[in-house]
Design a protein around this motif. Structure first.
Motif, short mmCIF file in Angstrom:
data_model
loop_
_atom_site.label_atom_id
_atom_site.label_comp_id
_atom_site.label_asym_id
_atom_site.label_seq_id
_atom_site.Cartn_x
_atom_site.Cartn_y
_atom_site.Cartn_z
N ALA A 26 -57.76 7.75 19.66
CA ALA A 26 -56.91 8.13 20.80
C ALA A 26 -55.68 7.22 20.87
O ALA A 26 -54.64 7.62 21.37
N ALA A 27 -55.84 6.00 20.36
CA ALA A 27 -54.75 5.01 20.31
C ALA A 27 -54.09 4.82 21.68
O ALA A 27 -52.87 4.93 21.83
N VAL A 28 -54.91 4.53 22.69
CA VAL A 28 -54.38 4.29 24.03
C VAL A 28 -53.90 2.84 24.12
O VAL A 28 -54.62 1.92 23.76
N ARG A 29 -52.66 2.66 24.59
CA ARG A 29 -52.05 1.34 24.71
C ARG A 29 -51.45 1.18 26.11
O ARG A 29 -51.11 2.17 26.75
N GLN A 30 -51.25 -0.06 26.51
CA GLN A 30 -50.48 -0.30 27.74
C GLN A 30 -49.05 0.16 27.47
O GLN A 30 -48.50 -0.09 26.39
N SER A 31 -48.44 0.83 28.44
CA SER A 31 -47.06 1.31 28.25
C SER A 31 -46.09 0.13 28.27
O SER A 31 -46.27 -0.83 29.01
N ALA A 32 -45.06 0.26 27.44
CA ALA A 32 -44.07 -0.83 27.33
C ALA A 32 -43.16 -0.87 28.55
O ALA A 32 -42.68 -1.93 28.94
N LYS A 33 -42.92 0.29 29.17
CA LYS A 33 -42.00 0.36 30.33
C LYS A 33 -42.62 1.19 31.43
O LYS A 33 -43.33 2.17 31.14
N PRO A 34 -42.35 0.86 32.72
CA PRO A 34 -42.96 1.59 33.84
C PRO A 34 -42.67 3.09 33.84
O PRO A 34 -43.51 3.88 34.26
N GLN A 35 -41.50 3.49 33.30
CA GLN A 35 -41.18 4.93 33.32
C GLN A 35 -42.10 5.74 32.38
O GLN A 35 -42.16 6.96 32.48
N PHE A 36 -42.81 5.02 31.48
CA PHE A 36 -43.75 5.71 30.58
C PHE A 36 -45.18 5.66 31.14
O PHE A 36 -46.15 5.91 30.42
N GLY A 37 -45.31 5.29 32.42
CA GLY A 37 -46.63 5.23 33.03
C GLY A 37 -47.27 3.86 32.82
O GLY A 37 -46.62 2.90 32.41
N ASP A 38 -48.56 3.79 33.11
CA ASP A 38 -49.31 2.54 32.94
C ASP A 38 -49.91 2.44 31.54
O ASP A 38 -50.01 1.36 30.96
N TYR A 39 -50.33 3.59 31.02
CA TYR A 39 -50.91 3.65 29.67
C TYR A 39 -50.32 4.84 28.92
O TYR A 39 -49.86 5.81 29.53
N GLN A 40 -50.36 4.73 27.60
CA GLN A 40 -49.81 5.79 26.75
C GLN A 40 -50.82 6.08 25.64
O GLN A 40 -51.32 5.14 25.00
N ALA A 41 -51.13 7.37 25.46
CA ALA A 41 -52.02 7.78 24.35
C ALA A 41 -51.14 8.20 23.18
O ALA A 41 -50.34 9.13 23.30
N ASN A 42 -51.29 7.49 22.05
CA ASN A 42 -50.39 7.72 20.91
C ASN A 42 -51.07 8.42 19.73
O ASN A 42 -50.48 8.56 18.67
N GLY A 43 -52.34 8.85 19.93
CA GLY A 43 -53.10 9.40 18.79
C GLY A 43 -52.83 10.86 18.46
O GLY A 43 -53.23 11.34 17.40
N VAL A 44 -52.15 11.58 19.36
CA VAL A 44 -51.97 13.03 19.18
C VAL A 44 -51.19 13.37 17.91
O VAL A 44 -51.56 14.27 17.17
N MET A 45 -50.11 12.60 17.65
CA MET A 45 -49.24 12.95 16.50
C MET A 45 -50.00 12.91 15.18
O MET A 45 -49.87 13.79 14.35
N GLY A 46 -50.82 11.86 15.01
CA GLY A 46 -51.59 11.73 13.76
C GLY A 46 -52.56 12.87 13.57
O GLY A 46 -52.69 13.41 12.46
N VAL A 47 -53.24 13.26 14.66
CA VAL A 47 -54.22 14.36 14.58
C VAL A 47 -53.50 15.67 14.30
O VAL A 47 -53.93 16.47 13.46
N ALA A 48 -52.37 15.91 15.02
CA ALA A 48 -51.61 17.15 14.84
C ALA A 48 -51.13 17.29 13.40
O ALA A 48 -51.15 18.39 12.82
N LYS A 49 -50.73 16.16 12.80
CA LYS A 49 -50.26 16.18 11.40
C LYS A 49 -51.40 16.61 10.48
O LYS A 49 -51.21 17.44 9.58
N LYS A 50 -52.60 16.03 10.72
CA LYS A 50 -53.77 16.41 9.90
C LYS A 50 -54.11 17.89 10.06
O LYS A 50 -54.51 18.55 9.11
N LEU A 51 -53.97 18.39 11.28
CA LEU A 51 -54.31 19.80 11.57
C LEU A 51 -53.18 20.75 11.20
O LEU A 51 -53.37 21.98 11.23
N GLY A 52 -52.00 20.19 10.86
CA GLY A 52 -50.85 21.03 10.51
C GLY A 52 -50.34 21.82 11.70
O GLY A 52 -49.92 22.98 11.56
N THR A 53 -50.38 21.20 12.88
CA THR A 53 -49.95 21.91 14.09
C THR A 53 -48.83 21.14 14.79
O THR A 53 -48.61 19.96 14.51
N ASN A 54 -48.12 21.80 15.71
CA ASN A 54 -47.03 21.17 16.44
C ASN A 54 -47.59 20.10 17.39
O ASN A 54 -48.45 20.40 18.23
#
Length: 577
Positions: A26-54
């Motif tokens: 899921a690659a959840v990290r603390q957000s670098a800036k308040p406008q990006f929320g408190d936490y950010q999940a960064n795992g979607v792109m990697g999974v989407a690439k494997k699945l060949g989806t947008n």
């Protein structure tokens, strides 16, 4: 509560429900800036690439099944498929209440493991010098953190108390006793005694022959040699303990496990490695050839485990040491805080340990290497005359400088209190200057920066605690006797609570990575968040009693978190400075 771990689990479940392969990060990290929320999940792109989806479309699928009920007030998709998560104010307030009511500040204990930590490791018959500082204080901060998490931690002070140098030391001890009846056992004299012994060994052949004979006698258990050897070890450790006590380092004499401890194991290990076909004779020595390491000709590197004359090497001792820590101490994890120049040596020893089947892969052997302490000239830290800086001298100078600093800040203090504050600030400054730097990098030792009241320094952090504590002193209120509920009415309150709730994440990171600078960075950021909150949100002057109680609770939780965090680093706080 580890909020990052909680959200990570929730996002992982949503990823799988949206069609991601099981175990996708899921690659959840603390957000670098308040406008990006408190936490950010960064795992979607990697999974989407494997699945060949947008990625953005897949992120929407994840959001559709993501259950953050009662945790998040808002979620959104950003950029190419990041998921921003904004925590709800009610959730944060509830977590802060729970942390304040808990002596552990909401930090859950881990499932207990037995962890052996090898740190400090000075040499016998020599004074501790600045080169021992990093191993000692980094190791101690990690050990304290692991114990706080509920692990059984065995401290191993692997002192250099064996080897050929003891022959010359014992021979010289005997010579001095015959001539004058006694030898001074103050360690400053022992330093000179060591140099004198070495000079005799190098220049007097008769003395050298006797010294070599004493090495053999000591190794075979001769009573006179053993008694002299013990005397040298005892006086060294008495002096070292003074340094440990001054620095508020948790090592004691009971934690000493020197090289000598493994001496009886060495012949058996060599015999076993030969029997397994791992060691072979090469030019009279016993050698293990490792395919994993190549020499300059591209051939497997030979690691000598027994010399031609029958003597053993550091590698043999390190193999025995690792084996002992698993078999006798029951280690699940072994941490070595040893400088980075020893890395290949350790890796070779551990490669042999694994090949011989002495330690299973399930037991983690970790070299937590560290860089060097440099002077302002960028070279290894030395005295003005170019000699090695004694640790005791460094600590004396720290106290002198801290005393002048405290005198200039608060000249009206009583002498006893001034001395106590100076000592506490001095030791904290020396430790924090080191602990706040990334462990693997070299760092420049700079008195001015260390003792500054601005920036990420010990005096700043100690003052940050004192400042919060003074709110309660001024109001005549106990931190432990506050009423009402925490409620969030201002943005700065929410930001402070969000940072307070990241304490467990910092603790876990230090324990996992052996990196105390993570805690220093966290505490510095927390102090900054409190300053912003304090400026924007009046505490004692607010007219609404419920708001006042809520903000006092946030101040109390901040003070307790700073105090606990510094305590894990082995740094004491002060109620006033």
């Amino acid at each position: 509560m580890n909020i990052q771990a909680l959200i990570n689990d929730k996002v992982s479940q949503a990823l799988e429900a949206a069609g991601a392969p099981a175990g996708s990060p899921a690659a959840v990290r603390q957000s670098a800036k308040p406008q990006f929320g408190d936490y950010q999940a960064n795992g979607v792109m990697g999974v989407a690439k494997k699945l060949g989806t947008n990625p953005r479309e897949f992120a929407q699928k994840v959001l559709d099944v993501l259950d953050l009920e009662g945790i998040a007030s808002k979620t959104e998709i950003a950029g190419p498929g990041f998921i921003n998560i904004f925590l709800s104010e009610e959730f944060l307030a509830k977590q802060a209440e729970a942390a304040l009511a808990d002596s552990r500040l909401g930090v859950a204990a881990d499932e207990q493991k037995t962890i052996v930590a090898d740190y400090s490791a000075p040499n016998v018959a020599k004074e501790m010098h600045v080169g021992h500082l990093r191993s000692t204080i980094i190791g101690d901060a990690v050990v304290r953190t692991l114990e706080f998490l509920g692990h059984k931690v065995i401290r191993a002070n692997h002192i250099g108390d064996w080897g050929t140098q003891f022959g010359m030391l014992i021979a010289n001890l005997e010579r001095v006793q015959q001539e004058s009846g006694e030898v001074s056992m103050e360690l400053s004299d022992l330093e000179a005694f060591y140099r004198e012994s070495k000079k005799l060994y190098d220049e007097d052949e008769e003395f050298a022959v006797k010294a070599r004979g004493y090495v053999v006698k000591l190794q075979s258990g001769d009573e006179f040699c053993a008694e002299m050897w013990k005397k040298l070890v005892d006086v060294t450790m008495i002096q070292n303990q003074r340094n440990y006590d001054r620095l508020n380092v948790s090592l004691t004499r009971d934690d000493v496990m020197g090289e000598s401890k493994y001496n009886d194991m060495l012949p058996g290990i060599v015999a076993d490695l030969k029997a397994q076909g791992l060691a072979q004779e090469d030019d009279g020595a016993q050698v293990v050839f490792l395919d994993e390491y190549k020499n300059k000709d591209g051939d497997p590197m030979g690691v000598i485990i027994q010399k031609r004359d029958g003597g053993f090497l550091y590698t043999t001792t390190d193999i025995a040491c690792a084996k002992y820590r698993y078999e006798q101490l029951g280690a699940d994890r072994v941490l070595y805080f040893i400088d980075s120049r020893q890395h290949q040596h350790l890796m070779q020893a551990w490669t042999i340990v694994r090949k011989a089947g002495y330690i299973p892969e399930s037991v983690s052997l970790e070299h937590h290497a560290f860089g060097m302490m440099l002077g302002k000239d960028g070279k290894p830290f030395k005295t003005r005359a170019g000699g090695t800086v004694r640790l005791a001298d460094l600590l004396d100078e720290a106290e002198e400088r801290a005393a002048k600093l405290i005198e200039s800040k608060n000249p009206s203090l009583e002498a006893d209190e001034k001395a106590k504050i100076s000592n506490t600030v001095a030791m904290a400054a020396v430790k924090y200057a080191d602990l706040s730097k990334h462990r693997t990098t070299d760092y420049v030792f700079d008195w001015d920066n260390m003792l500054a009241f601005e920036g990420n320094t010990a005096p700043y952090m100690q003052y940050a605690y004192t400042r919060v504590a003074s709110i309660f002193a001024k109001a005549g209120i106990s931190m432990d006797n506050l009423a009402g509920e925490i409620k969030v009415t201002e943005e700065k309150e929410k930001a402070l609570i969000a940072k307070l709730m990241q304490f467990e994440e910092a603790v876990q990171s230090v324990a996992r990575e052996g990196q105390p600078h993570i805690m220093c960075s966290y505490l510095f950021e927390l102090a900054g968040q409190f300053s912003s909150f304090y400026e924007a949100c009046p505490i004692l002057n607010t007219e609404d009693e419920s708001v006042k109680q809520s903000r006092l609770k946030l101040a109390a939780l901040t003070a307790k978190t700073i105090k606990q965090g510094l305590s894990l680093l082995g740094i004491e706080t002060l109620e006033r400075m």
